[in-house]
Scaffold this active site. Sequence first.
Site, PDB file in Angstrom:
ATOM      1  N   ASP A 183       1.194  -1.202   0.039  1.00 28.45           N
ATOM      2  CA  ASP A 183      -0.152   0.414  -0.014  1.00 28.45           C
ATOM      3  C   ASP A 183       0.479   1.212  -0.057  1.00 28.45           C
ATOM      4  OD1 ASP A 183      -2.348   1.923   1.082  1.00 28.45           O
ATOM      5  OD2 ASP A 183      -3.119  -0.049   0.597  1.00 28.45           O
ATOM      6  N   HIS A 223      -3.991   5.444   3.784  1.00 27.15           N
ATOM      7  CA  HIS A 223      -5.078   4.646   3.220  1.00 27.15           C
ATOM      8  C   HIS A 223      -4.462   2.541   3.194  1.00 27.15           C
ATOM      9  CE1 HIS A 223      -6.342   1.771  -0.749  1.00 27.15           C
ATOM     10  NE2 HIS A 223      -6.874   2.346  -0.924  1.00 27.15           N
ATOM     11  N   SER A 401     -10.991  -1.190  -2.701  1.00 25.65           N
ATOM     12  CA  SER A 401      -9.757  -0.868  -1.571  1.00 25.65           C
ATOM     13  C   SER A 401      -9.686  -1.632  -0.505  1.00 25.65           C
ATOM     14  CB  SER A 401      -8.564   0.701  -1.597  1.00 25.65           C
ATOM     15  OG  SER A 401      -8.090   0.995  -2.578  1.00 25.65           O
TER      16      SER A 401
END
Length: 546
Positions: A183, A223, A401
Amino acid sequence: MRSLTLLTYFLLIALFAKAQGSGGPEQKHLIYFTDKKDSPYTLEQPALYLSAKALERRNKQGIALSVRDLPVNPSYVSGLKAKGAKVLYTSRWFNAAVVQCPPEKLAELQSLAFIKGTQQLNRLPASPTGKKGTQSNDSLKLAKASFDPSYFGPSFHQSNMLGIPELHAAGFQGEGMTIAVFDAGFPGVNSVNAFAHLFQNGQLKGTYDFVGNKKDVYGHSQHGTSVLSTMAAYEPGRIVGTAPKADYYLLRTEDAATEHNIEEVNWLLAAEFADSVGVDVINSSLGYTLFDAPSYSYTYSELNGNTTIITRAADLAAATGMLVVTSAGNEGNKAWRYISAPADADSVLAVGAVDSLAVHALFSSVGPTADQRLKPDVVAMGQQVFVLSSSGNLGRSSGTSFSGPIMAGMVACIWQARPKLTNMELLQLIRQMGSNYNNPNNTIGYGIPTYRRLVTGLEDELTTGISITNPVSEDPIVLRMDENWQRENALARLYDASGKLVHTQLLRANQAVHTLNIKSSRLKKGIYLCQVSSASRNATLRFVRL
């Protein structure tokens, strides 16, 4: 052996690299070598470059070592450095090196006898531009979440959709499985209470930032923190991930501020690292199609499973026995519409998104691939999913995601429950567990996999070569046979839970699909057995009438 392999990788990185993010006018290139001849590394001494866990994974799945597994020839790296090139990383699988140098130096390197070819990885625009790729389109609006006193808390529904509560209750929470998370950063993971167990129990096995060439990943985009929370978080009554007892590696491959081909190579390098330390499952909530100008962007026709750097890397990762779980993309309601790379790879599990009612989320990318293969493979909840922020706040976010890692956690738990499966058998099993298995499409693929289908005997289909609709509601009951079953006539007998014979049917040879001539509405709710026999084989299948 794992710690030795980690040390070896970090020493190589220190030897070959200065910080990738250090800037400067020089561009980055992938330099391909001609061969691996006269290297000190051999297939007879794999412990020099693969951990015991990596070798165990290969042995369990019957995967032999090949020249592709060997590190690049160190003399070739020395040859590049002797010419004044800055070598950042090397790739075993691509037999290549990432080099940063000016154009005149590149021309000099291309003349070396051991250089096969080069590929430019980034271009430097005249002025900075905003990120225009497909990766960062997940919404992350962390609103205050209502409290739920149950064990899973507000995260219950996103897990329950896959049958995770039953899976955990059966004793499968990811123990003994290792997941690598690729990520854009993991800020707060080292301080948020919901991740404390990873450190206390030794479940966090390693970290590395392939963008900045350092071990610290606890910065940059949150994220990755939110992605990790859907799998690894453990704070009962608030949020529990789908695989809270698995081991984890946190690897930063994505620079959230820009989009260049170098990020695909970062992914490749992280996958090679994951292979070397014995990772079982890779979760990649990343996808690439369009890159920042003036870098080269892909076209839909190139999403054919064989073209993009990251797709080729994903298939090579699968070839080592790892299961790669990747998000399908968030372009479903945009001009692009289709999945992004590496979701087009033929050996990965591409995951789309649905909402809380199991309806396709409009943003979730659709298939097929450019060569007309069905994608996504399966779907999970990805709209208004409960996740954690870098400060530990609980809120909702949307994107494939998050459907991807929710699925990756489930995959790890299923593999724990069925350890004899190969990665490709597991991938097929997850498809077969899907709610849409008998009628897959390019919107939700094979549908939503549920643990309920596994406990009703679905795993037997992998070895029997025959499958049946499961579960059944009002749909026809369909039998599917492989070529071995099709060689001769067979007889199907349907029994209810009491052992009463409720249906008998002849199944003609040379036919792959048979619809049973009994309406499912005639069957009472419960478990049924379907015994199928021919002159040379027998099988007993189970299904649930809902």
